[in-house]
Motif scaffolding. Structure first.
Motif, PDB file in Angstrom:
ATOM      1  N   UNK A  90     -12.412   9.172   1.167  1.00 21.84           N
ATOM      2  CA  UNK A  90     -12.487   7.715   1.119  1.00 21.84           C
ATOM      3  C   UNK A  90     -11.423   7.104   2.011  1.00 21.84           C
ATOM      4  N   UNK A  91     -11.808   6.045   2.694  1.00 19.61           N
ATOM      5  CA  UNK A  91     -10.839   5.289   3.462  1.00 19.61           C
ATOM      6  C   UNK A  91      -9.952   4.454   2.555  1.00 19.61           C
ATOM      7  N   UNK A  92      -8.733   4.234   2.985  1.00 21.20           N
ATOM      8  CA  UNK A  92      -7.793   3.308   2.348  1.00 21.20           C
ATOM      9  C   UNK A  92      -7.423   2.285   3.406  1.00 21.20           C
ATOM     10  N   UNK A  93      -7.722   1.012   3.129  1.00 22.27           N
ATOM     11  CA  UNK A  93      -7.481  -0.011   4.146  1.00 22.27           C
ATOM     12  C   UNK A  93      -7.049  -1.307   3.474  1.00 22.27           C
ATOM     13  N   UNK A  94      -5.802  -1.669   3.659  1.00 19.37           N
ATOM     14  CA  UNK A  94      -5.302  -2.946   3.124  1.00 19.37           C
ATOM     15  C   UNK A  94      -4.116  -3.393   3.951  1.00 19.37           C
ATOM     16  N   UNK A  95      -3.986  -4.698   4.107  1.00 18.54           N
ATOM     17  CA  UNK A  95      -2.866  -5.242   4.869  1.00 18.54           C
ATOM     18  C   UNK A  95      -1.531  -5.022   4.152  1.00 18.54           C
ATOM     19  N   UNK A  96      -1.558  -5.019   2.828  1.00 17.38           N
ATOM     20  CA  UNK A  96      -0.354  -4.825   2.023  1.00 17.38           C
ATOM     21  C   UNK A  96      -0.162  -3.354   1.705  1.00 17.38           C
ATOM     22  N   UNK A  97       1.023  -2.827   1.962  1.00 23.70           N
ATOM     23  CA  UNK A  97       1.314  -1.441   1.616  1.00 23.70           C
ATOM     24  C   UNK A  97       1.254  -1.218   0.114  1.00 23.70           C
ATOM     25  N   UNK A  98       1.697  -2.206  -0.665  1.00 23.54           N
ATOM     26  CA  UNK A  98       1.672  -2.074  -2.121  1.00 23.54           C
ATOM     27  C   UNK A  98       0.227  -1.978  -2.615  1.00 23.54           C
ATOM     28  N   UNK A  99      -0.638  -2.838  -2.079  1.00 23.31           N
ATOM     29  CA  UNK A  99      -2.044  -2.801  -2.489  1.00 23.31           C
ATOM     30  C   UNK A  99      -2.736  -1.539  -1.974  1.00 23.31           C
ATOM     31  N   UNK A 100      -2.361  -1.095  -0.794  1.00 28.71           N
ATOM     32  CA  UNK A 100      -2.939   0.141  -0.258  1.00 28.71           C
ATOM     33  C   UNK A 100      -2.575   1.324  -1.149  1.00 28.71           C
ATOM     34  N   UNK A 102      -1.951   1.166  -4.401  1.00 31.78           N
ATOM     35  CA  UNK A 102      -2.775   1.025  -5.615  1.00 31.78           C
ATOM     36  C   UNK A 102      -4.201   1.492  -5.345  1.00 31.78           C
ATOM     37  N   UNK A 103      -4.697   1.147  -4.182  1.00 35.13           N
ATOM     38  CA  UNK A 103      -6.037   1.559  -3.783  1.00 35.13           C
ATOM     39  C   UNK A 103      -6.134   3.079  -3.727  1.00 35.13           C
ATOM     40  N   UNK A 104      -5.148   3.716  -3.137  1.00 33.17           N
ATOM     41  CA  UNK A 104      -5.134   5.178  -3.031  1.00 33.17           C
ATOM     42  C   UNK A 104      -5.182   5.824  -4.411  1.00 33.17           C
ATOM     43  N   UNK A 105      -4.376   5.314  -5.335  1.00 27.51           N
ATOM     44  CA  UNK A 105      -4.350   5.867  -6.683  1.00 27.51           C
ATOM     45  C   UNK A 105      -5.698   5.693  -7.381  1.00 27.51           C
ATOM     46  N   UNK A 106      -6.316   4.533  -7.201  1.00 32.22           N
ATOM     47  CA  UNK A 106      -7.597   4.255  -7.853  1.00 32.22           C
ATOM     48  C   UNK A 106      -8.714   5.120  -7.279  1.00 32.22           C
ATOM     49  N   UNK A 107      -8.722   5.334  -5.977  1.00 35.42           N
ATOM     50  CA  UNK A 107      -9.762   6.139  -5.347  1.00 35.42           C
ATOM     51  C   UNK A 107      -9.586   7.617  -5.685  1.00 35.42           C
ATOM     52  N   UNK A 136       2.503   4.476   5.380  1.00 33.96           N
ATOM     53  CA  UNK A 136       1.930   5.782   5.073  1.00 33.96           C
ATOM     54  C   UNK A 136       2.670   6.450   3.910  1.00 33.96           C
ATOM     55  N   UNK A 137       3.967   6.267   3.836  1.00 36.76           N
ATOM     56  CA  UNK A 137       4.728   6.877   2.739  1.00 36.76           C
ATOM     57  C   UNK A 137       4.394   6.239   1.396  1.00 36.76           C
ATOM     58  N   UNK A 138       4.173   4.934   1.384  1.00 39.38           N
ATOM     59  CA  UNK A 138       3.787   4.259   0.141  1.00 39.38           C
ATOM     60  C   UNK A 138       2.480   4.857  -0.394  1.00 39.38           C
ATOM     61  N   UNK A 139       1.537   5.051   0.496  1.00 40.30           N
ATOM     62  CA  UNK A 139       0.252   5.623   0.108  1.00 40.30           C
ATOM     63  C   UNK A 139       0.427   7.079  -0.313  1.00 40.30           C
ATOM     64  N   UNK A 140       1.176   7.821   0.458  1.00 36.86           N
ATOM     65  CA  UNK A 140       1.427   9.233   0.144  1.00 36.86           C
ATOM     66  C   UNK A 140       1.984   9.410  -1.258  1.00 36.86           C
ATOM     67  N   UNK A 141       2.930   8.554  -1.632  1.00 31.65           N
ATOM     68  CA  UNK A 141       3.616   8.708  -2.913  1.00 31.65           C
ATOM     69  C   UNK A 141       2.779   8.234  -4.100  1.00 31.65           C
ATOM     70  N   UNK A 142       1.619   7.613  -3.820  1.00 27.30           N
ATOM     71  CA  UNK A 142       0.783   7.093  -4.905  1.00 27.30           C
ATOM     72  C   UNK A 142      -0.314   8.067  -5.328  1.00 27.30           C
ATOM     73  N   UNK A 143      -0.427   9.197  -4.629  1.00 26.93           N
ATOM     74  CA  UNK A 143      -1.520  10.128  -4.898  1.00 26.93           C
ATOM     75  C   UNK A 143      -1.085  11.550  -4.585  1.00 26.93           C
ATOM     76  N   UNK A 144      -1.801  12.500  -5.165  1.00 26.97           N
ATOM     77  CA  UNK A 144      -1.556  13.908  -4.837  1.00 26.97           C
ATOM     78  C   UNK A 144      -2.645  14.465  -3.919  1.00 26.97           C
ATOM     79  N   UNK A 145      -3.603  13.632  -3.512  1.00 18.03           N
ATOM     80  CA  UNK A 145      -4.707  14.095  -2.683  1.00 18.03           C
ATOM     81  C   UNK A 145      -4.266  14.426  -1.262  1.00 18.03           C
ATOM     82  N   UNK A 146      -5.001  15.308  -0.574  1.00 22.20           N
ATOM     83  CA  UNK A 146      -4.756  15.519   0.860  1.00 22.20           C
ATOM     84  C   UNK A 146      -4.998  14.222   1.612  1.00 22.20           C
ATOM     85  N   UNK A 147      -4.213  14.010   2.661  1.00 21.95           N
ATOM     86  CA  UNK A 147      -4.266  12.741   3.388  1.00 21.95           C
ATOM     87  C   UNK A 147      -4.597  12.966   4.857  1.00 21.95           C
TER      88      UNK A 147
END
Length: 316
Positions: A90-100, A102-107, A136-147
């Motif tokens: 799944x793609x993760x796309x948001x202007x806000x790193x914080x929202x991105x 959250x999106x990563x964790x939800x997906x 990228x680090x904000x997203x990385x730290x919100x999930x354990x999935x491969x990126x």
């Protein structure tokens, strides 16, 4: 490690090999997601022989105009209506790193096997390299999935990562692959060689729909492309010919694919790929409504005519 067919285990990187279709999201005339049509679209593409996975919530999936709840639902439907061994990125796309994040964790929770991090559209104006790393680090730290990274088209200006920045991004071991969408052969080869020098195991997916054959000749592990949601068997045929080093056969397939790729992605005005993809699916009888969320207007008569001609060349 991910289970495949319930019997063996194969890494996410290994499962990225070959062709993965970037899918669209069918809409109703009032721009709501048509869930039955979406489920049918996902299932029909994923079951084509040689399609190894799907990229959902990508640009073709209108990720920049979709809510988090909608993106999560797309992943849930993909998980439910595709074969168990179908890789779902799944793609993760948001202007806000914080929202991105959250999106990563939800997906992740919705069932994605991996995540592709798109650069926010505002980066096309200007950004500091530190912003890119922090995002990228904000997203990385919100999930354990491969990126996965996304290499934007060179036509997007500073949104495309320069080699020194790409080097920093690739150094993060949580990122294991890149959807290489530079859309320019010289940039593709430069990035390919740089990445392979830094991390030979890093997966590079040649994903410029107009020059897939050239990417495969330079070197590629496969592709995540929206062209494969319209003519999946042809894109698979091109990949199989390249894998077999049968460049005469690859060239013959390329000749069928190129006019359609140009009509969808290259012809002016730009930014019309999703509109044209949906128009193609409607022309082929696989979609009853080709609505795209505003501000994109519907396909024009001239666009439709070009798509009709190109589809005929593909043999559809």
């Amino acid at each position: 490690m991910s289970a495949v067919s319930g019997e063996t285990t194969t890494s996410f990187s290994d499962r990225l090999r070959g062709i993965h279709a970037a899918t669209i999201v069918p809409m109703t005339p009032d721009f709501e997601i048509d869930e039955p049509k979406l489920a049918a679209h996902l299932a029909s593409v994923a079951t084509v022989p040689g399609i190894n996975g799907l990229l959902v919530n990508g640009h073709a999936g209108e990720n920049f105009v979709m809510s988090l709840a909608e993106k999560r639902r797309v992943v849930e439907l993909a998980r439910k209506h595709t074969p168990k061994n179908c890789l779902i990125v799944s793609g993760v796309n948001h202007e806000s790193s914080l929202e991105a994040a959250r999106e990563a964790a939800a997906l992740d929770q919705a069932g994605a096997d991996g995540l592709l991090v798109f650069p926010p559209n505002s980066w096309a104006l200007a950004h500091a390299d530190d912003c890119v790393i922090a995002h990228h680090r904000r997203i990385r730290d919100a999930t354990t999935l491969p990126l996965m990274l996304y290499a934007a088209p060179v036509s997007a200006g500073v949104m495309a990562y320069a080699p020194p920045l790409l080097e920093q991004l690739v150094a993060d071991r949580r990122f294991v692959a890149v959807k290489e969408g530079s859309w320019e052969v010289a940039a593709y080869e430069q990035n390919f060689r740089l990445i392979r020098k830094l991390r030979p195991e890093f997966v590079v997916l040649g994903s410029g729909d107009e020059h897939l054959m050239t990417s495969y000749l330079v070197g590629s592990t496969g592709s995540q492309v929206s062209l494969a949601c319209v003519v999946p068997a042809l894109v698979v045929s091109l990949w199989n010919a390249a894998e077999a080093n049968d460049w005469e056969r690859a060239r013959a397939v390329h000749e069928k694919l190129y006019p359609l790729a140009a009509a969808i992605y290259r012809d002016a005005p730009g930014g019309r790929a999703t509109v044209r993809l949906k128009a193609c699916l409607k022309l082929l009888g696989r979609l009853s409504c080709d609505a795209v969320r505003p501000p994109q207007p519907p396909v024009t008569p001239s666009e439709q005519h070009a798509l009709e001609l190109a589809l005929r060349i593909t043999g559809q």
